[in-house]
Every structure is written in C-alpha cells, then in structure tokens.
Motif scaffolding. Sequence first.
Motif, mmCIF file in Angstrom:
data_model
loop_
_atom_site.group_PDB
_atom_site.id
_atom_site.type_symbol
_atom_site.label_atom_id
_atom_site.label_comp_id
_atom_site.label_asym_id
_atom_site.label_seq_id
_atom_site.Cartn_x
_atom_site.Cartn_y
_atom_site.Cartn_z
ATOM 1 N N ILE A 117 85.222 49.986 11.634
ATOM 2 C CA ILE A 117 84.665 50.619 10.444
ATOM 3 C C ILE A 117 85.668 50.381 9.326
ATOM 4 N N THR A 118 85.265 49.613 8.330
ATOM 5 C CA THR A 118 86.198 49.243 7.263
ATOM 6 C C THR A 118 86.194 50.280 6.162
ATOM 7 N N GLY A 119 87.250 50.251 5.329
ATOM 8 C CA GLY A 119 87.225 50.987 4.076
ATOM 9 C C GLY A 119 86.534 50.135 3.026
ATOM 10 N N ARG A 120 86.577 50.583 1.774
ATOM 11 C CA ARG A 120 85.989 49.798 0.685
ATOM 12 C C ARG A 120 86.732 48.486 0.549
ATOM 13 N N LEU A 121 86.015 47.385 0.630
ATOM 14 C CA LEU A 121 86.669 46.083 0.660
ATOM 15 C C LEU A 121 87.095 45.586 -0.716
ATOM 16 N N ASP A 122 86.844 46.386 -1.773
ATOM 17 C CA ASP A 122 87.456 46.056 -3.063
ATOM 18 C C ASP A 122 88.851 46.664 -3.159
ATOM 19 N N VAL A 123 89.275 47.322 -2.090
ATOM 20 C CA VAL A 123 90.664 47.770 -1.948
ATOM 21 C C VAL A 123 91.367 46.751 -1.058
ATOM 22 N N TYR A 124 92.424 46.133 -1.561
ATOM 23 C CA TYR A 124 93.066 45.031 -0.856
ATOM 24 C C TYR A 124 93.572 45.454 0.519
ATOM 25 N N GLY A 125 94.089 46.674 0.620
ATOM 26 C CA GLY A 125 94.572 47.147 1.921
ATOM 27 C C GLY A 125 93.463 47.206 2.954
ATOM 28 N N ALA A 126 92.261 47.591 2.545
ATOM 29 C CA ALA A 126 91.128 47.636 3.474
ATOM 30 C C ALA A 126 90.773 46.231 3.956
ATOM 31 N N GLN A 127 90.835 45.262 3.047
ATOM 32 C CA GLN A 127 90.566 43.879 3.435
ATOM 33 C C GLN A 127 91.611 43.384 4.434
ATOM 34 N N LEU A 128 92.883 43.752 4.211
ATOM 35 C CA LEU A 128 93.935 43.343 5.133
ATOM 36 C C LEU A 128 93.736 43.962 6.521
ATOM 37 N N ARG A 129 93.240 45.199 6.569
ATOM 38 C CA ARG A 129 92.985 45.824 7.872
ATOM 39 C C ARG A 129 91.853 45.109 8.601
ATOM 40 N N LEU A 130 90.852 44.689 7.856
ATOM 41 C CA LEU A 130 89.776 43.906 8.462
ATOM 42 C C LEU A 130 90.315 42.559 8.941
ATOM 43 N N ASP A 131 91.165 41.929 8.169
ATOM 44 C CA ASP A 131 91.759 40.652 8.570
ATOM 45 C C ASP A 131 92.601 40.813 9.837
#
Length: 351
Positions: free
Chosen positions: A198-212
């Motif tokens: 379950i991701t956070g908002r992907l316009d937040v860079y940290g959330a994108q890094l967690r998905l990566d």
Amino acid sequence: MGSRQPKGRSGGRPTLEEVAARAGVGRGTVSRVINGSPRVSERTRAAVEEAVAELGYVPNTAARALAANRTDSIAVVVPEPESRFFAEPYFSDIVHGVGTALADTDMQLLLTFAGGDRERRRLAQYLSAHRVDGVLLVSVHADDPLPDLLEQLEVPAVISGRRRADEPLASVDSDNFAGARAAVTHLLSRGRRAIATITGRLDVYGAQLRLDGYRDALAEAGHGPEEALVARADFTEEGGRRAMEELLARRPDLDAVFAASDVMASGARQVLRRAGRRIPDDVALVGFDDSAIARHMDPPLTSVRQPIAEMGRTMTDVLLAEIADPRPPAARRLTRPRIVLPTELVHRASS
C-alpha cells in the motif's frame, strides 16, 4: 595607553555571527554556549568564550536582531491540512526534534499549515515580508510551489524529504528505499510469496522510493512486477482501508502486506480482521515509521523505524548553519547538504 572599544567587522557592536566566525562554529552553537547549555563540548565552549572575550561581544537579542536584519524566529511549514498533521505521529515527532534543537537558542518557532491555495498565498505574503529568518518544509509534494518561492525570496530553507533526486534545497531525509527493501526482504525470508504493498501519495518522492524499494526486493528474489499487488493510497488510515479492500478483491490469495506508513497499516489491519484473515498466520503485515501506533496495535506491528525526531534536529542544525552563513545565496547553493539518515527494521508479532 587608552583602552580600545572592540568592534565587529561592520565597525559597530560585535554580532553573534562574528563570534561564530571567530570561533569557527555555527551561530546556534554560540547561542548554546552563551545560554549555558550542557550540549557543547568543553573544547568548543572554550573557543566560543575566547572569541566572545576577543571581540567584546555583549549578548543583546534586540540589538543583534536589528543589526543583522534578523527576526530570531524560524517557521515550520507543513503543506498539509491541519487534520492530517494531528492524525499522523510523523509530524509531531518532527516538530519535537525541531524544538529540542532550538531549546538552547534564542530562536522562536512558528508552526504554520499551507494545505490549500489560500493558505499558501497568505504564507507567501508573510515570507515576502521576511518575518522569519528561515523555513523548515515538512512533507512537500512534487508540484508544491513553496520551495521555489523560498529560492526566489532567498529565504534560507531546509526540506524534509526531497521532491526529486536532484533536490536543489538543503534536505534531510531517511533512507526510504533501503527501509522498504528491508521490509520486503524480511517478508520473503518468512516464506511469504504474494506480497502486496500500500503506497503513500506518489507525488511525494519518499513514497515513490518506498515503492521502488519494494519492487527491488521482489525483483532480486526473482518475482516479476505484479501491479495487482500494488494499491495506491494517501498515508491516511481511511486510505489504508480502501487500498486493503482493493487488494483483497484483486488477489484474495495474498499472504503479506507492506504498508508505506503505520497509519495505513492500521487501516489495512481493520479490513483484514473483518475479512477473517489472521495476522500473521494468514497475512503478515509490516508498516513504516515505527510510531506509537506500531507498538500499540494488536498484534504489535513490525515496522521500519526512521529517526524522525533526529531528522527534525538535523534539519534545524542545517538551517541555523545556513542562516549564520555570511556568504551570498548563490555561493551557499553550491554547498547545501543532502543528508540521508539510516532506517532500521523493528521485528514484532505482525510478521
């Protein structure tokens, strides 16, 4: 031989900044020494006291602020609605760290929210009047105009969590990629194979890094990308509930969930319970933040600990150093720090 009145470089009363430059330390360190803080080494204290004596510096908050065009205040700006600030421990932990770093200085702390266009416009007017010496920006989205406004106004600023890989502002962040990767590697080591996130908002860079980080751990284990196991949310409890419902509808055979925040993990747990899924027997659950929520969940939540209070302290130290830096803004831009603090996986009963 007559006595000579000590003067600063400006020819007038010596300033706190000149004491800091003479002692080779930051402005905040000088304030701590002057205020008798124990959080200073003896060597540093001696250097500051020697500089004070050599320059003839006399602490005078009002005179110093006037001479240096300073307000002796900094702002913590949260570009989110107030409701989210009070619902998520992350924000209060950051502010606690900031307060700790400012405790032995003369700086006042202003907390302001800028979750909407009207609030941002009002804040822009406030900052344009240079009513604060610097700004700490917390939880910034990729399209947020505030960082660029601060650059234009040449207001010293530090951002919590970069907007992108080449963030131009000074920044302090936790290692979101490595933390997420460790969480998923842990789930794989427990024999879980259908691992959702379950991701956070992907316009937040940290959330994108967690998905990566999630995807990288699965790829290394030989698992191809499976979008049915990825549900996008918004770091809220309700977002965690909705995302968990989506995941169960798509992949009822899932056996683990990595949620990109403890708050979302709490929402996911409620849905799993209603669906009759036992944690961790049927579905293992891991969060991110290691907040009080993680410790108080039933069962207690395995979570990625990021040093949030330390992030607040470090941001403040970086900001105070930039405020005290006598160089012009163009020169300061070349040496702005980009600090990434390590994370740690805390194992509990949910996985």
